[in-house]
Enzyme design. Structure first.
Site, PDB file in Angstrom:
ATOM      1  N   GLU A 146       0.787  -1.340  -0.139  1.00  0.00           N
ATOM      2  CA  GLU A 146       0.336   0.473  -0.062  1.00  0.00           C
ATOM      3  C   GLU A 146       1.195   0.833  -0.196  1.00  0.00           C
ATOM      4  O   GLU A 146       1.576   1.773   0.990  1.00  0.00           O
ATOM      5  CB  GLU A 146      -1.162  -0.258   1.855  1.00  0.00           C
ATOM      6  CG  GLU A 146      -2.071   0.321   1.100  1.00  0.00           C
ATOM      7  CD  GLU A 146      -2.137   1.404   2.109  1.00  0.00           C
ATOM      8  OE1 GLU A 146      -1.745   2.789   1.266  1.00  0.00           O
ATOM      9  OE2 GLU A 146      -2.075   1.862   3.122  1.00  0.00           O
ATOM     10  N   CYS A 190      -2.047   7.349   4.418  1.00  0.00           N
ATOM     11  CA  CYS A 190      -2.287   7.668   3.057  1.00  0.00           C
ATOM     12  C   CYS A 190      -3.307   7.755   2.608  1.00  0.00           C
ATOM     13  O   CYS A 190      -3.238   8.136   1.566  1.00  0.00           O
ATOM     14  CB  CYS A 190      -2.644   5.364   3.250  1.00  0.00           C
ATOM     15  SG  CYS A 190      -2.628   5.122   4.841  1.00  0.00           S
ATOM     16  N   GLU A 223       2.773  12.096  -4.270  1.00  0.00           N
ATOM     17  CA  GLU A 223       2.403  12.252  -2.693  1.00  0.00           C
ATOM     18  C   GLU A 223       3.507  12.966  -1.946  1.00  0.00           C
ATOM     19  O   GLU A 223       4.891  12.756  -2.866  1.00  0.00           O
ATOM     20  CB  GLU A 223       2.446  10.825  -2.604  1.00  0.00           C
ATOM     21  CG  GLU A 223       2.135  10.729  -0.814  1.00  0.00           C
ATOM     22  CD  GLU A 223       1.689   9.862  -0.007  1.00  0.00           C
ATOM     23  OE1 GLU A 223       1.043   9.273   0.182  1.00  0.00           O
ATOM     24  OE2 GLU A 223       3.091   8.984   0.100  1.00  0.00           O
TER      25      GLU A 223
HETATM   26  P1  NAP Z   1       9.665   3.548   3.717  1.00  0.00           P
HETATM   27  O1  NAP Z   1      10.847   4.576   3.463  1.00  0.00           O
HETATM   28  O2  NAP Z   1       9.044   2.604   2.843  1.00  0.00           O
HETATM   29  O3  NAP Z   1       9.820   2.415   5.051  1.00  0.00           O
HETATM   30  C1  NAP Z   1       9.277   1.091   5.538  1.00  0.00           C
HETATM   31  C2  NAP Z   1       9.646  -0.212   5.388  1.00  0.00           C
HETATM   32  O4  NAP Z   1      10.583  -0.691   4.526  1.00  0.00           O
HETATM   33  C3  NAP Z   1      10.425   0.235   6.769  1.00  0.00           C
HETATM   34  O5  NAP Z   1      10.704  -0.968   6.888  1.00  0.00           O
HETATM   35  C4  NAP Z   1      12.018   0.517   5.655  1.00  0.00           C
HETATM   36  O6  NAP Z   1      12.672  -0.454   6.561  1.00  0.00           O
HETATM   37  C5  NAP Z   1      11.253  -0.620   4.451  1.00  0.00           C
HETATM   38  N1  NAP Z   1      12.678  -0.371   3.245  1.00  0.00           N
HETATM   39  C6  NAP Z   1      12.094   0.187   2.581  1.00  0.00           C
HETATM   40  N2  NAP Z   1      12.831   0.827   1.440  1.00  0.00           N
HETATM   41  C7  NAP Z   1      13.291  -0.326   1.586  1.00  0.00           C
HETATM   42  C8  NAP Z   1      14.057  -1.187   0.514  1.00  0.00           C
HETATM   43  N3  NAP Z   1      14.441  -1.247  -0.722  1.00  0.00           N
HETATM   44  N4  NAP Z   1      14.814  -2.372   0.995  1.00  0.00           N
HETATM   45  C9  NAP Z   1      14.368  -2.737   2.213  1.00  0.00           C
HETATM   46  N5  NAP Z   1      13.179  -2.263   3.395  1.00  0.00           N
HETATM   47  C10 NAP Z   1      13.189  -1.315   2.693  1.00  0.00           C
HETATM   48  O7  NAP Z   1       8.556   4.022   4.100  1.00  0.00           O
HETATM   49  P2  NAP Z   1       8.540   5.474   6.318  1.00  0.00           P
HETATM   50  O8  NAP Z   1       9.529   4.780   6.735  1.00  0.00           O
HETATM   51  O9  NAP Z   1       7.004   4.637   6.646  1.00  0.00           O
HETATM   52  O10 NAP Z   1       8.258   7.177   5.581  1.00  0.00           O
HETATM   53  C11 NAP Z   1       8.961   7.029   4.347  1.00  0.00           C
HETATM   54  C12 NAP Z   1       7.912   8.042   3.542  1.00  0.00           C
HETATM   55  O11 NAP Z   1       6.572   6.520   3.369  1.00  0.00           O
HETATM   56  C13 NAP Z   1       7.158   9.216   3.906  1.00  0.00           C
HETATM   57  O12 NAP Z   1       7.371  10.161   3.682  1.00  0.00           O
HETATM   58  C14 NAP Z   1       6.120   8.970   2.989  1.00  0.00           C
HETATM   59  O13 NAP Z   1       6.162   9.442   2.096  1.00  0.00           O
HETATM   60  C15 NAP Z   1       6.054   7.687   2.671  1.00  0.00           C
HETATM   61  N6  NAP Z   1       4.581   6.260   3.680  1.00  0.00           N
HETATM   62  C16 NAP Z   1       3.583   6.881   2.726  1.00  0.00           C
HETATM   63  C17 NAP Z   1       2.688   5.943   3.095  1.00  0.00           C
HETATM   64  C18 NAP Z   1       1.031   5.625   3.229  1.00  0.00           C
HETATM   65  O14 NAP Z   1       0.287   5.343   3.717  1.00  0.00           O
HETATM   66  N7  NAP Z   1       1.114   6.039   1.262  1.00  0.00           N
HETATM   67  C19 NAP Z   1       2.270   5.517   4.843  1.00  0.00           C
HETATM   68  C20 NAP Z   1       3.833   5.255   5.566  1.00  0.00           C
HETATM   69  C21 NAP Z   1       5.168   6.194   4.918  1.00  0.00           C
HETATM   70  P3  NAP Z   1      13.797   0.506   7.615  1.00  0.00           P
HETATM   71  O15 NAP Z   1      13.212   0.465   8.839  1.00  0.00           O
HETATM   72  O16 NAP Z   1      14.738   0.411   7.712  1.00  0.00           O
HETATM   73  O17 NAP Z   1      13.478   2.205   7.404  1.00  0.00           O
END
Ligand code: NAP
Length: 501
Positions: free
Chosen positions: A261, A298, A388
């Protein structure tokens, strides 16, 4: 607060050589053991071992287990609210509400599997005398897919994390779960893991059905989705991270479904009669929805599309007035605040955008609203605006006429939601948008705002890519269980060999 600071692997609290520290918005930081690929192997093997017995449990046994987890979580509400609000900066009331939503979600899945309809059972009775060929007896039901990996979301430390919707629906389906905790709230994750572990013990379930691995960098999540014993993944987060993990799942020797998502700008279409009649009220309502939870939902309504003219001015002025008074709010992580300010700079640097409300960075984790205005033709000629920006950032798009509104709608990527603000005189205009919006979004709303997702049977929280990576699915509501089930047909099998359900 005393925390264990370890991973929970199949009922055992396990340390590791490396540590990481939490980064709370307030209160003391805590040290946690950092995840490793070895721990992923151990958790995935334990999950596979547990699958044999857990997938053979009855719905009644699994419902009792889910209800026991819900009770154990509710019993820890004070500790969860305290550590959760320290770690995320979200208010105590939000954490308490989210705890109730999390336990309520577990109980909802318990009731759902007891009802039995989730099996979608079908039976074609044998036709031994059919000519020219007889028909066999065919029975089809849904069976659990296998061990599931779940990534905790940063923005819902409880309801989309350790025992959130992905975990609840996978456990309800009969699938063991390995959770990769989000680094933004490891203490919250640990307390929920303690609750799940207590329910495992009291219900006599194989401890391999649940493991929590904290931290350790991207290689831990990558190893988890690539592990041959993992058969599906539930994820909520960024488009970038989600897409990277989705691609890894598709590249495996045995590709597996990745239920991500990801991003959505949740457009709101203001139809002419509605704006003329109540433009100021809609402006205030949109502003409130945009600011809710520092815009870290989201379903945050990041874009409004309105016909140019005096009614659009009334809407805009009311929205701007409310947003200018928007308080500074704490973001979930410093990274989210960084991304918000980068997004603001990207939008304000885009040709043809006017800044209506802007934000100043006062500390590393605080944000205030940003609002911009542009024309339909500028929107259509720029790719930069349609992505977004996570946080309280809104863009008002003033279109010349209904034709341009439909063109803007047609050009949108997949969305979690699309909203219509309409009055009776807008019915024809709304009807002309509906066939477009149905192809864009998982949920279409009238005269409301998309923040606030009901957890219920008819809810759809998903949509065409990039809203989600599998647009036939939802991550909220009872249908979420279907992600972790697959149909099996039993042809002429004696009753003794059919699964107990
Ligand atoms: P994220 O950076 O996508 O991280 C989510 C999870 O996935 C974390 O556990 C992260 O690990 C892991 N992860 C991310 N990239 C990875 C990769 N290339 N390989 C392996 N694992 C990976 O999201 P976030 O930390 O929640 O927030 C950052 C951004 O996500 C926000 O600024 C926003 O833009 C977006 N977001 C969107 C929604 C939505 O519902 N649309 C919700 C939350 C966030 P780590 O813990 O080690 O970083």
């Amino acid at each position: 607060m005393e925390l264990i600071g370890k991973h929970l692997i199949a009922g055992e609290w396990v340390g590791s050589a490396d540590q990481f520290s939490s980064d709370p918005a307030q209160g003391p930081a805590h040290d946690f053991a950092a995840g490793t690929v070895d721990l992923v192997n151990r958790a995935a093997r334990a999950a596979e071992d547990a699958f044999l017995s857990y997938s053979a449990t009855t719905s009644k046994e699994r419902a009792a287990f889910l209800n026991a987890i819900a009770d154990e979580i509710d019993a820890r509400i004070d500790a969860l609210a305290e550590i959760g609000s320290h770690e995320t900066g979200l208010p105590d009331a939000r954490l308490r509400g989210e705890t109730g939503r999390t336990s309520g979600q577990l109980r909802m899945f318990a009731a759902h599997i007891l009802d039995g309809a989730y099996l979608d059972a079908r039976h074609d009775a044998a036709l031994p005398d059919r000519a020219p060929l007889p028909r066999s007896d065919l029975r089809m039901i849904q069976r659990p897919i296998g061990p599931v990996a779940v990534f905790g979301a940063s923005n819902f430390p409880l309801a989309f994390s350790t025992a959130g919707g992905d975990t609840a629906s996978a456990l309800a389906a009969g699938c063991p779960v390995v959770v990769r905790g989000h680094h933004a709230h490891p203490g919250t994750a640990e307390i929920v893991a303690v609750a799940i572990n207590a329910a495992i013990t009291s219900c006599g379930i194989d401890a391999g059905v649940f493991s929590l691995i904290q931290g350790g960098g991207l290689e831990v999540g990558q190893a988890l989705v690539q592990h041959p014993l993992i058969k599906a993944v539930g994820f909520t987060g960024s488009l970038r991270g989600g897409r990277a993990l989705f691609d890894l799942c598709a590249q495996r020797p045995e590709p597996i479904p990745f239920f991500g998502e990801l991003g959505s700008i949740n457009p709101v279409f203001l139809l002419p009669a509605a704006v003329a009649a109540r433009g100021a009220g809609i402006g205030k309502g949109w502003a409130a929805s945009l600011m809710m939870g520092a815009g870290q939902f989201c379903t945050n309504p990041g874009v409004v599309v309105v016909l140019d003219g005096p009614s659009a001015d009334t809407f805009r002025d009311a929205a701007v007035e409310a947003l200018q008074q928007g308080p500074a709010q704490t973001t979930l992580t410093t990274g989210i605040a960084d991304a918000y300010f980068d997004g603001r700079d990207r939008v304000s640097a885009t040709k043809g955008t006017t800044t209506l409300v802007t934000t100043k960075r006062t500390d590393k984790r605080s944000v205030t609203p940003s609002v911009f205005e542009t024309t339909g033709s500028q929107w259509l000629s720029s790719d930069a605006l349609a992505h977004e920006v996570f946080g309280p950032l809104g863009i008002i798009v003033r279109v010349a006429d209904m034709d341009e509104m439909r063109t803007v709608a047609r050009g949108l990527e997949g969305q979690l939601t699309c909203t219509l603000q309409l009055d009776a005189d807008d019915t024809d205009a709304a009807k002309s948008l509906m066939p477009i919006l149905e192809r864009k979004a998982g949920r279409i709303l009238a005269n409301g705002y998309p923040t606030g997702v009901e957890v219920s049977s008819a809810m759809v929280h998903g949509g065409p890519y990039p809203a989600s990576t599998n647009f036939g699915a939802t991550s909220v509501g009872t249908m979420a269980i279907r992600r972790f089930l697959r149909p099996v047909c039993y042809q002429d099998l004696p009753a003794a060999l059919l699964p107990t359900v």
